[in-house]
Write an enzyme that holds these catalytic residues in place. Structure first.
Site, mmCIF file in Angstrom:
data_model
loop_
_atom_site.group_PDB
_atom_site.id
_atom_site.type_symbol
_atom_site.label_atom_id
_atom_site.label_comp_id
_atom_site.label_asym_id
_atom_site.label_seq_id
_atom_site.Cartn_x
_atom_site.Cartn_y
_atom_site.Cartn_z
ATOM 1 N N LEU A 190 48.546 49.705 33.188
ATOM 2 C CA LEU A 190 48.362 49.575 34.629
ATOM 3 C C LEU A 190 46.856 49.489 34.848
ATOM 4 O O LEU A 190 46.121 50.431 34.563
ATOM 5 C CB LEU A 190 48.952 50.763 35.392
ATOM 6 C CG LEU A 190 49.162 50.560 36.899
ATOM 7 C CD1 LEU A 190 50.099 49.393 37.160
ATOM 8 C CD2 LEU A 190 49.703 51.825 37.551
ATOM 9 N N ASP A 191 46.379 48.340 35.306
ATOM 10 C CA ASP A 191 44.945 48.097 35.405
ATOM 11 C C ASP A 191 44.263 49.090 36.342
ATOM 12 O O ASP A 191 44.885 49.638 37.260
ATOM 13 C CB ASP A 191 44.678 46.678 35.892
ATOM 14 C CG ASP A 191 45.005 45.627 34.832
ATOM 15 O OD1 ASP A 191 45.149 46.012 33.649
ATOM 16 O OD2 ASP A 191 45.137 44.442 35.190
ATOM 17 N N THR A 192 42.972 49.282 36.123
ATOM 18 C CA THR A 192 42.194 50.229 36.924
ATOM 19 C C THR A 192 42.318 49.942 38.413
ATOM 20 O O THR A 192 42.500 50.861 39.221
ATOM 21 C CB THR A 192 40.717 50.167 36.514
ATOM 22 O OG1 THR A 192 40.588 50.567 35.147
ATOM 23 C CG2 THR A 192 39.867 51.090 37.385
ATOM 24 N N GLY A 193 42.230 48.671 38.806
ATOM 25 C CA GLY A 193 42.267 48.321 40.220
ATOM 26 C C GLY A 193 43.643 48.293 40.833
ATOM 27 O O GLY A 193 43.780 48.002 42.025
ATOM 28 N N THR A 194 44.676 48.593 40.047
ATOM 29 C CA THR A 194 46.058 48.536 40.535
ATOM 30 C C THR A 194 46.585 49.934 40.788
ATOM 31 O O THR A 194 46.419 50.826 39.961
ATOM 32 C CB THR A 194 46.959 47.833 39.502
ATOM 33 O OG1 THR A 194 46.422 46.548 39.215
ATOM 34 C CG2 THR A 194 48.376 47.683 40.026
#
Length: 265
Positions: A190-194
């Protein structure tokens, strides 16, 4: 940071949990991160569970530093210490390595090394990166679900899951292990910005089960995006080619590219 463990969740379900993910590998963090070396991560039924809040706020932004471990391979036998580190840590400024080595930050079996010392196949090298101030990130990650196999968090946008972009201890991995023990590992990306739901496994058996479930399409991940200022139809498809694009301070992220990309579907 300190976390308040929630009260245990009591529930029943039949068979193994149906929602897990792949055996990830965790890259060593940030500054001077090796180009090819990684630290291995050792590694549902939709049962309603009350939302729980954890106090993940850290007392300080400064971490305890980090030791990078490397074992010299046969292809690097006879290199100088300086050559070894400039070759394998290409994201770091090569002009910084002489200063770091001469400051005594690189050792071999507790022996301080110099730039001109030679390394031999099988040597175990340690580079200690002194403590640094990590960037501020959101740390509120409520627990959505917990049992003997899984802990599921609601990750806020901006909080890294694993080390990177200047964050080592201010990550969901570090905070989750501080609260639930060192066996916890992220089951999927799960990406940092998500923002969104992310599952952590508590044992290798659960991790393997989820990995198989993802491989066979038994788990579906749905992403939602908020678009402002653009009139769009209710339903549409995006089939533009995807690839890596520059994005400081992360280096690169996935995005639309003009050449050399992969189809979105």
């Amino acid at each position: 940071g300190l976390l308040r463990r929630p009260h245990p969740v009591h529930h029943q379900h039949e068979g193994p949990p149906r929602v897990l993910v792949q055996d990830l590998r965790l890259p060593t963090p940030l500054d001077g991160e090796p180009t090819k070396r990684y630290h291995p991560i050792r590694n549902t039924s939709e049962i309603p569970c009350p939302r729980r809040s954890h106090d993940l706020r850290s007392q300080t932004l400064t971490n305890a530093g980090y030791t990078y471990l490397d074992q010299v391979g046969s292809g690097d036998d006879g290199l100088s210490v300086l050559e070894f580190y400039t070759m394998h840590y290409r994201r770091a400024d090569p002009e910084e390595w002489p200063r770091r080595i001469e400051a005594g930050l690189v050792t071999r079996s507790c022996e301080v090394l110099r730039s001109t010392d030679l390394v031999r196949a099988g040597d175990r090298l340690e580079y200690f990166r002194p403590p640094w101030e990590e960037p501020e990130v959101p740390l509120d990650a409520p627990v959505l679900y917990e049992d003997g196999d899984l802990v599921v968090f609601s990750k806020p946008a901006g909080l890294p899951v694993t080390p990177g972009a200047g964050c080592l201890e201010r990550t969901l991995l570090h905070l989750a292990r501080s609260a639930f023990g060192p066996a916890l590992n992220p089951a999927h990306r799960l990406d940092t910005g998500t923002s969104g739901v992310i599952a952590f496994t508590r044992n290798p058996e659960t991790a393997r089960h989820l990995h198989r479930a993802f491989l066979h399409g038994q788990i579906r991940k749905v992403y939602r995006a908020r678009v402002v200022g653009i009139a769009l139809p209710d339903h549409f498809e995006v089939d533009l080619p995807m690839g890596r694009v520059p994005y400081p301070p992360l280096g690169t992220v996935s995005g639309v590219v003009r050449q050399g990309g992969r189809h979105a579907f």
